[in-house]
Design a protein around this motif. Structure first.
Motif, PDB file in Angstrom:
ATOM      1  N   ASP A 141       2.588  13.180  -8.053  1.00  0.00           N
ATOM      2  CA  ASP A 141       3.293  12.820  -9.294  1.00  0.00           C
ATOM      3  C   ASP A 141       4.435  11.819  -9.090  1.00  0.00           C
ATOM      4  N   GLU A 142       5.350  12.141  -8.160  1.00  0.00           N
ATOM      5  CA  GLU A 142       6.517  11.257  -7.978  1.00  0.00           C
ATOM      6  C   GLU A 142       6.099   9.920  -7.352  1.00  0.00           C
ATOM      7  N   VAL A 143       5.027   9.940  -6.541  1.00  0.00           N
ATOM      8  CA  VAL A 143       4.533   8.687  -5.962  1.00  0.00           C
ATOM      9  C   VAL A 143       4.052   7.772  -7.089  1.00  0.00           C
ATOM     10  N   ILE A 144       3.269   8.348  -7.983  1.00  0.00           N
ATOM     11  CA  ILE A 144       2.718   7.556  -9.102  1.00  0.00           C
ATOM     12  C   ILE A 144       3.852   6.983  -9.960  1.00  0.00           C
ATOM     13  N   LYS A 145       4.812   7.841 -10.292  1.00  0.00           N
ATOM     14  CA  LYS A 145       5.947   7.377 -11.114  1.00  0.00           C
ATOM     15  C   LYS A 145       6.756   6.292 -10.390  1.00  0.00           C
ATOM     16  N   GLY A 146       6.949   6.492  -9.091  1.00  0.00           N
ATOM     17  CA  GLY A 146       7.707   5.512  -8.293  1.00  0.00           C
ATOM     18  C   GLY A 146       6.985   4.171  -8.232  1.00  0.00           C
ATOM     19  N   CYS A 147       5.655   4.217  -8.095  1.00  0.00           N
ATOM     20  CA  CYS A 147       4.874   2.982  -8.030  1.00  0.00           C
ATOM     21  C   CYS A 147       4.934   2.237  -9.367  1.00  0.00           C
ATOM     22  N   LEU A 206       0.853  -1.189   0.000  1.00  0.00           N
ATOM     23  CA  LEU A 206       0.000   0.000   0.000  1.00  0.00           C
ATOM     24  C   LEU A 206       0.890   1.240   0.000  1.00  0.00           C
ATOM     25  N   VAL A 207       0.571   2.207  -0.860  1.00  0.00           N
ATOM     26  CA  VAL A 207       1.386   3.421  -0.922  1.00  0.00           C
ATOM     27  C   VAL A 207       0.496   4.663  -0.802  1.00  0.00           C
ATOM     28  N   ASP A 208       0.851   5.526   0.109  1.00  0.00           N
ATOM     29  CA  ASP A 208       0.131   6.790   0.322  1.00  0.00           C
ATOM     30  C   ASP A 208       0.342   7.700  -0.894  1.00  0.00           C
ATOM     31  N   GLY A 209      -0.716   7.946  -1.635  1.00  0.00           N
ATOM     32  CA  GLY A 209      -0.600   8.745  -2.864  1.00  0.00           C
ATOM     33  C   GLY A 209      -0.416  10.228  -2.614  1.00  0.00           C
ATOM     34  N   PHE A 210      -0.766  10.658  -1.379  1.00  0.00           N
ATOM     35  CA  PHE A 210      -0.709  12.097  -1.100  1.00  0.00           C
ATOM     36  C   PHE A 210       0.168  12.423   0.120  1.00  0.00           C
ATOM     37  N   GLY A 211       1.368  11.861   0.122  1.00  0.00           N
ATOM     38  CA  GLY A 211       2.330  12.165   1.190  1.00  0.00           C
ATOM     39  C   GLY A 211       3.634  12.627   0.577  1.00  0.00           C
ATOM     40  N   GLY A 212       4.229  13.673   1.153  1.00  0.00           N
ATOM     41  CA  GLY A 212       5.523  14.136   0.647  1.00  0.00           C
ATOM     42  C   GLY A 212       5.390  15.354  -0.241  1.00  0.00           C
ATOM     43  N   ASP A 213       6.505  16.048  -0.402  1.00  0.00           N
ATOM     44  CA  ASP A 213       6.527  17.315  -1.148  1.00  0.00           C
ATOM     45  C   ASP A 213       6.177  17.131  -2.626  1.00  0.00           C
ATOM     46  N   ASN A 214       6.442  15.956  -3.169  1.00  0.00           N
ATOM     47  CA  ASN A 214       6.298  15.767  -4.608  1.00  0.00           C
ATOM     48  C   ASN A 214       5.137  14.839  -4.968  1.00  0.00           C
ATOM     49  N   SER A 215       4.150  14.772  -4.058  1.00  0.00           N
ATOM     50  CA  SER A 215       3.013  13.905  -4.326  1.00  0.00           C
ATOM     51  C   SER A 215       1.938  14.693  -5.078  1.00  0.00           C
ATOM     52  N   ILE A 270       6.582   2.009   6.417  1.00  0.00           N
ATOM     53  CA  ILE A 270       7.829   2.660   6.036  1.00  0.00           C
ATOM     54  C   ILE A 270       7.573   4.146   5.817  1.00  0.00           C
ATOM     55  N   LYS A 271       8.327   4.978   6.524  1.00  0.00           N
ATOM     56  CA  LYS A 271       8.257   6.424   6.315  1.00  0.00           C
ATOM     57  C   LYS A 271       9.293   6.800   5.255  1.00  0.00           C
ATOM     58  N   ALA A 272       8.818   7.201   4.074  1.00  0.00           N
ATOM     59  CA  ALA A 272       9.748   7.676   3.042  1.00  0.00           C
ATOM     60  C   ALA A 272      10.084   9.138   3.326  1.00  0.00           C
ATOM     61  N   HIS A 273      11.234   9.581   2.861  1.00  0.00           N
ATOM     62  CA  HIS A 273      11.675  10.965   3.080  1.00  0.00           C
ATOM     63  C   HIS A 273      10.660  11.933   2.470  1.00  0.00           C
ATOM     64  N   GLY A 274      10.426  13.051   3.145  1.00  0.00           N
ATOM     65  CA  GLY A 274       9.439  14.030   2.686  1.00  0.00           C
ATOM     66  C   GLY A 274       9.694  14.539   1.278  1.00  0.00           C
ATOM     67  N   SER A 275      10.950  14.596   0.889  1.00  0.00           N
ATOM     68  CA  SER A 275      11.246  15.122  -0.447  1.00  0.00           C
ATOM     69  C   SER A 275      11.550  13.994  -1.438  1.00  0.00           C
ATOM     70  N   SER A 276      10.993  12.823  -1.182  1.00  0.00           N
ATOM     71  CA  SER A 276      11.239  11.660  -2.046  1.00  0.00           C
ATOM     72  C   SER A 276      10.848  11.927  -3.500  1.00  0.00           C
ATOM     73  N   ASN A 277      11.674  11.445  -4.401  1.00  0.00           N
ATOM     74  CA  ASN A 277      11.341  11.445  -5.826  1.00  0.00           C
ATOM     75  C   ASN A 277      10.923  10.028  -6.219  1.00  0.00           C
ATOM     76  N   ALA A 278      10.654   9.835  -7.511  1.00  0.00           N
ATOM     77  CA  ALA A 278      10.158   8.532  -7.975  1.00  0.00           C
ATOM     78  C   ALA A 278      11.091   7.396  -7.556  1.00  0.00           C
ATOM     79  N   LYS A 279      12.391   7.633  -7.705  1.00  0.00           N
ATOM     80  CA  LYS A 279      13.365   6.588  -7.364  1.00  0.00           C
ATOM     81  C   LYS A 279      13.305   6.249  -5.871  1.00  0.00           C
ATOM     82  N   ALA A 280      13.159   7.276  -5.039  1.00  0.00           N
ATOM     83  CA  ALA A 280      13.082   7.048  -3.597  1.00  0.00           C
ATOM     84  C   ALA A 280      11.845   6.231  -3.250  1.00  0.00           C
ATOM     85  N   PHE A 281      10.712   6.531  -3.916  1.00  0.00           N
ATOM     86  CA  PHE A 281       9.493   5.749  -3.663  1.00  0.00           C
ATOM     87  C   PHE A 281       9.686   4.307  -4.117  1.00  0.00           C
ATOM     88  N   LYS A 282      10.319   4.149  -5.275  1.00  0.00           N
ATOM     89  CA  LYS A 282      10.569   2.793  -5.778  1.00  0.00           C
ATOM     90  C   LYS A 282      11.404   2.009  -4.755  1.00  0.00           C
TER      91      LYS A 282
END
Lengths: 331, 331
Positions: free
Chosen positions: B15-21, B4-13, B292-304
């Motif tokens: 978009d980067e969450v979707i790309k990372g997933c 399960l991935v939070d689609g609306f968490g982090g500075d770049n959500s 898992i708490k991902a970093h607030g400024s995570s990009n797609a790679k960080a989410f992956k």
């Protein structure tokens, strides 16, 4: 003015101490008294070819090692260069004392031999750390692992006086180290200290996060000694690994060595920016007479700068200003 | 397995969450459920030109902001992507939950919605930090500002299990963060924790100083959450200023830009070494299901990478191993 310097403190003593004192005596025209075994100091100076003219020696038989217990400075090693130097300071044989020796022993000795300014709850070890905007003073760097809010308040006030008097900042920005910037962050210690600092006669800018410390978010960072010690040592550790990586990067092959030459001016500027020896040592803020803890690995330049800092401490009347500021807490 | 991935968490959500997933689904062939406003997620994916095939969406109307109070996740924002995601995890609709949102809310929500493993005194936020020798896990990174010795003991045990199971270290070196290495250093908290860790079933190497942390002196660093948070943020801050200075150094003129080209391979290696996104996020150690708490400024790679970490957490049975280890503290 006479500055007392511990001849047998730090990894590079007595050689670098002697060289640093020579540099300081020549550059600042100040009287210096080296404290330590007379014969050993004269022998070392002879071997180095450094003249001791104008530098007096106050004899002390022994010295404190890094392995000695802090309390040894009071009894077992009362004949050490550190103990004798602190006594000379307390007796008025000098105006300030500089030592790169055992930090715990220097704090303990200053507490019991030199004593604190009336009204000061606890002295703080106050290292000066580099930041993007220059430097900031950290209190407490490790003299008091557990602190009360009234101690932290005084640390903020004393740090503010130092940064104003010595670094000539108009209204030094005092920040409270915390886990977030909102006033509700932290534990009871931070909540209570926040309230005290808000009412205090200093430019309190609120809570600060450690992410912003190296960026220069404040001029005085207030924390308990455990946290302060973590900040001090981690800053050093992270800095060191970066410097090591940068060195490896610039020396791995011929091409990278040429690259290093190309960026040399910038490298030197950067090196100067993060060089702790530029700022002198860590004063023991709250002591009734100036005591400066120089870094354990100080070289001649670092000792020279610590003497310069001691001179400024005396001539700017930092102790008297703190005395006035602490009147509110007397009795 | 479903992550399960939070689609609306982090500075770049989002978009980067979707790309990372998308990257994670393709690379690891894992089922992913994005949690958040279905319409918004589909619109964002459409705009990005990213296919959501094989990725399900669990709808949640709202989302938690960085300004929301942690407790909002429980009531006021029970319809947020974070709260809904945590409920889905607790209900068994997924095997792990990844979020880059408000840390306080995620800790609070995990505590009350997912709950801790029986016997665990407190969960710890456990970021993984780079070191000269690879990386180390820090517990607690800020979930519990004040800690008791029994909590710190469990942090050491849980961190040891993680580093063994996920990073395949035989006997992870557990160190207690302190102001010196001698067993007598620190406050009562460190003294008591030292004793407990010495008797515990882990490779306790004693007290460690923060100067040695970035050098890789231990694989698991144990500290109260206030100290841990200071370590986490200061490491980031000092690192950032060095990187900025290095950038300035290598771009100040044509010559330095040529130099940058010459050292590029080394620079990239170094960048990779200190890149937090390589290690995934910070697990909430002690939770009864993986969070898992991902970093607030995570990009797609960080989410992956956080998804990869979640997969490993599940497949290596970290929760069950902690459960067994905590049997001694049950009842």
């Amino acid at each position: 003015m006479k500055i007392l310097v511990d001849g047998f403190g730090g990894d590079n003593s007595p050689d670098e101490v002697i060289k640093g004192c020579r540099l300081a005596a020549d550059e600042y025209g100040v009287n210096i008294a080296l404290v330590g075994n007379k014969q050993k100091l004269e022998e070392a100076a002879g071997k180095l070819g450094v003249s001791l003219s104008g530098i007096t020696i106050i004899h002390a038989d022994g010295f404190i090692t890094m392995e000695d217990s802090p309390r040894d400075v009071l009894k077992k090693k009362a004949d050490s260069s550190m103990a004798v130097g602190l006594k000379a300071l307390a007796d008025g044989q000098g105006d300030a004392f500089v030592s790169a020796g055992n930090t715990g022993a220097l704090v303990m000795g200053t507490n019991f031999i030199v004593r604190s300014i009336e009204g000061v709850k606890r002295m703080a070890l106050a290292p000066i750390l580099p930041s993007e905007k220059g430097c900031f003073m950290l209190l407490d760097g490790g003299a008091n692992l557990e602190c009360r809010p009234d101690m932290l308040l005084q640390f903020g006030l004393m740090g503010s006086i130092y940064m104003n008097k010595i670094l000539h900042l108009d209204a030094p920005r005092v920040g409270l180290v915390n886990v977030g910037t909102e006033p509700t962050k932290g534990t009871q210690l931070q909540h209570d200290t926040y309230e005290l600092l808000q009412k205090a006669d200093c430019n309190f800018i609120g809570n600060i996060e450690c992410r912003d410390l190296p960026l220069g978010v404040c001029d005085v960072a207030v924390a308990d000694g455990f946290t302060g010690n973590v900040i001090l040592k981690l800053t050093e550790g992270v800095g060191l690994t970066f410097v090591n990586n940068l060195k490896a990067l610039l020396t791995r092959n011929l091409l990278s060595k040429l690259a290093a030459l190309a960026v040399k001016p910038g490298l030197l500027e950067f090196k100067k920016k993060i060089d702790y020896t530029e700022y002198g040592g860590a004063p023991l803020m709250g002591a009734s007479r100036p005591v400066i803890k120089a870094h354990g690995s100080s070289n001649a330049k670092a000792f020279k700068n610590a003497v310069r800092q001691a001179i400024a401490f005396v001539s700017e009347g930092v102790v008297d200003t703190i005395k006035d500021s602490m009147q509110a807490y007397v009795g």
